[in-house]
Write a protein that holds these residues in place. Sequence first.
Motif, PDB file in Angstrom:
ATOM      1  N   ARG A  22       0.834  -1.211   0.000  1.00 49.28           N
ATOM      2  CA  ARG A  22       0.000   0.000   0.000  1.00 49.28           C
ATOM      3  C   ARG A  22       0.865   1.256   0.000  1.00 49.28           C
ATOM      4  NH1 ARG A  22      -4.936  -1.842  -0.106  1.00 49.28           N
ATOM      5  NH2 ARG A  22      -5.876   0.237  -0.147  1.00 49.28           N
ATOM      6  N   ASN A  23       2.035   1.151  -0.631  1.00 52.68           N
ATOM      7  CA  ASN A  23       2.918   2.286  -0.870  1.00 52.68           C
ATOM      8  C   ASN A  23       2.935   2.597  -2.362  1.00 52.68           C
ATOM      9  OD1 ASN A  23       3.753   2.467   1.821  1.00 52.68           O
ATOM     10  ND2 ASN A  23       5.452   1.049   1.501  1.00 52.68           N
ATOM     11  N   LEU A  24       2.858   3.878  -2.696  1.00 53.54           N
ATOM     12  CA  LEU A  24       2.961   4.320  -4.084  1.00 53.54           C
ATOM     13  C   LEU A  24       4.195   5.203  -4.218  1.00 53.54           C
ATOM     14  CD1 LEU A  24      -0.761   5.366  -4.770  1.00 53.54           C
ATOM     15  CD2 LEU A  24       0.297   3.110  -5.041  1.00 53.54           C
ATOM     16  N   VAL A  25       5.051   4.895  -5.179  1.00 56.02           N
ATOM     17  CA  VAL A  25       6.246   5.689  -5.442  1.00 56.02           C
ATOM     18  C   VAL A  25       5.903   6.781  -6.446  1.00 56.02           C
ATOM     19  CG1 VAL A  25       8.542   5.658  -6.480  1.00 56.02           C
ATOM     20  CG2 VAL A  25       7.856   3.823  -4.939  1.00 56.02           C
ATOM     21  N   VAL A  26       6.256   8.022  -6.131  1.00 56.62           N
ATOM     22  CA  VAL A  26       6.059   9.146  -7.053  1.00 56.62           C
ATOM     23  C   VAL A  26       7.425   9.667  -7.460  1.00 56.62           C
ATOM     24  CG1 VAL A  26       5.086  11.441  -7.389  1.00 56.62           C
ATOM     25  CG2 VAL A  26       3.860   9.760  -6.004  1.00 56.62           C
ATOM     26  N   LEU A  27       7.717   9.617  -8.753  1.00 55.46           N
ATOM     27  CA  LEU A  27       8.987  10.101  -9.287  1.00 55.46           C
ATOM     28  C   LEU A  27       8.788  11.519  -9.800  1.00 55.46           C
ATOM     29  CD1 LEU A  27      10.076   6.917 -11.311  1.00 55.46           C
ATOM     30  CD2 LEU A  27      10.572   7.495  -8.933  1.00 55.46           C
ATOM     31  N   VAL A  28       9.345  12.495  -9.112  1.00 57.71           N
ATOM     32  CA  VAL A  28       9.190  13.907  -9.487  1.00 57.71           C
ATOM     33  C   VAL A  28      10.556  14.466  -9.880  1.00 57.71           C
ATOM     34  CG1 VAL A  28       9.345  14.614  -7.053  1.00 57.71           C
ATOM     35  CG2 VAL A  28       8.362  16.178  -8.732  1.00 57.71           C
ATOM     36  N   PRO A  29      10.658  15.128 -11.053  1.00 53.71           N
ATOM     37  CA  PRO A  29      11.966  15.624 -11.498  1.00 53.71           C
ATOM     38  C   PRO A  29      12.596  16.634 -10.552  1.00 53.71           C
ATOM     39  CG  PRO A  29      10.389  15.640 -13.293  1.00 53.71           C
ATOM     40  CD  PRO A  29       9.616  15.348 -12.053  1.00 53.71           C
ATOM     41  N   THR A  30      11.757  17.513  -9.975  1.00 48.80           N
ATOM     42  CA  THR A  30      12.264  18.487  -9.010  1.00 48.80           C
ATOM     43  C   THR A  30      11.122  18.950  -8.117  1.00 48.80           C
ATOM     44  OG1 THR A  30      13.188  20.699  -8.684  1.00 48.80           O
ATOM     45  CG2 THR A  30      12.070  20.287 -10.778  1.00 48.80           C
ATOM     46  N   ILE A  31      11.306  18.800  -6.823  1.00 51.07           N
ATOM     47  CA  ILE A  31      10.258  19.240  -5.900  1.00 51.07           C
ATOM     48  C   ILE A  31      10.250  20.756  -5.754  1.00 51.07           C
ATOM     49  CG2 ILE A  31      10.212  17.081  -4.602  1.00 51.07           C
ATOM     50  CD1 ILE A  31      11.969  18.409  -2.509  1.00 51.07           C
ATOM     51  N   ALA A  32      11.272  21.435  -6.325  1.00 53.22           N
ATOM     52  CA  ALA A  32      11.329  22.897  -6.234  1.00 53.22           C
ATOM     53  C   ALA A  32      10.330  23.566  -7.172  1.00 53.22           C
ATOM     54  CB  ALA A  32      12.741  23.388  -6.544  1.00 53.22           C
TER      55      ALA A  32
END
Length: 342
Positions: free
Chosen positions: A60-70
């Motif tokens: 019940r974990n989902l991985v979110v790949l974000v290029p930049t959190i800024a």
Amino acid sequence: MSNIRTVARLAGVSVATVSRALAKPDLVSPRTRKKVLAAVDRAGYKPNLMAVQFRSRRTRNLVVLVPTIANPFFSRVITGIQQRAREAGYQVLLCNTLGQEDIEREYARMVQNFQADGVIQLRAFDPFSNEADAEGAGDDSLLPMVNACEVMPDCSYPSVQLDNRAAARAMTDHLVRLGHQRIGLVKGPQRSPLTRDRIAGYREALEAADIPFDESLLCPGDFSLQSGHRAAGTLITRDNPPTAIFCENDEMAIGAMQRIKQAGLRVPEDISIAGFDDIAFAAYSDPSLTTIAQPAEEFGATAAQLLIDLLEQGPANAPAQVLLPYDLKVRDSTGPAPTSDS
């Protein structure tokens, strides 16, 4: 070591059919199943355990790949993901990848190692594309991933995106209707599908208005404030500078406005500035920024729901693509093109 593509070739069927025959044999005909199993024996193929068993070992974990959190736009997308995931009883593992493929593959491997159930990828790159890391996982229907925002060309994963081409055309049309004939464009990253589609929309609007395309009015950018500032400085020093600048995101547009003011010019009296995204700062910049509004939170919520549906219901009914609406927000940073005597 053989992989699922070798089995598919030997059996004379698609990779998806091989995957179904191994994971859900009741969904294929006995004849096809027999061909696939014979090819498996011939190739010496050992099916990937993740591809066959991931549904039975949930975290019940989902991985979110974000290029930049800024990036303020991505922060809103992440908010939508978190809210929807929490409602459905899932947790979000946020991974700031800096747009680096090796980092994205590393985090995606959490699914293969049963540390997470699925991936939401916010960039146009397939982190499962390395066969050494995902042997046998060639069928996207067995890879629990959704691609959102910046979507891979010909993406076979469920995806959520905007019609960036139409949105850029709408913004350029707006500037043309204001009388602008020389419209600069500050591009996004060179390899991004967003950049490609927004350039295409810009060019279509110019062509429809019988305005010749001028390559010198295009400047590179990278979606940062600094690149918008730098590009505006380049454009206003041209021999025949533009009367309007369309930036492919709001951060670049805000950087461009700052550079215009530093040059002693007025926005929009001397030069109009437009952006894309409608981040929170856009309405409060000076002047307020004309932009294309994207439903960022809806991007996130929709991507999360697609992934949850994929995990809980399987891929059979997953939509290939969800296209979200855009809205042209006309504010104070765009105005009529200056006349020669103004």
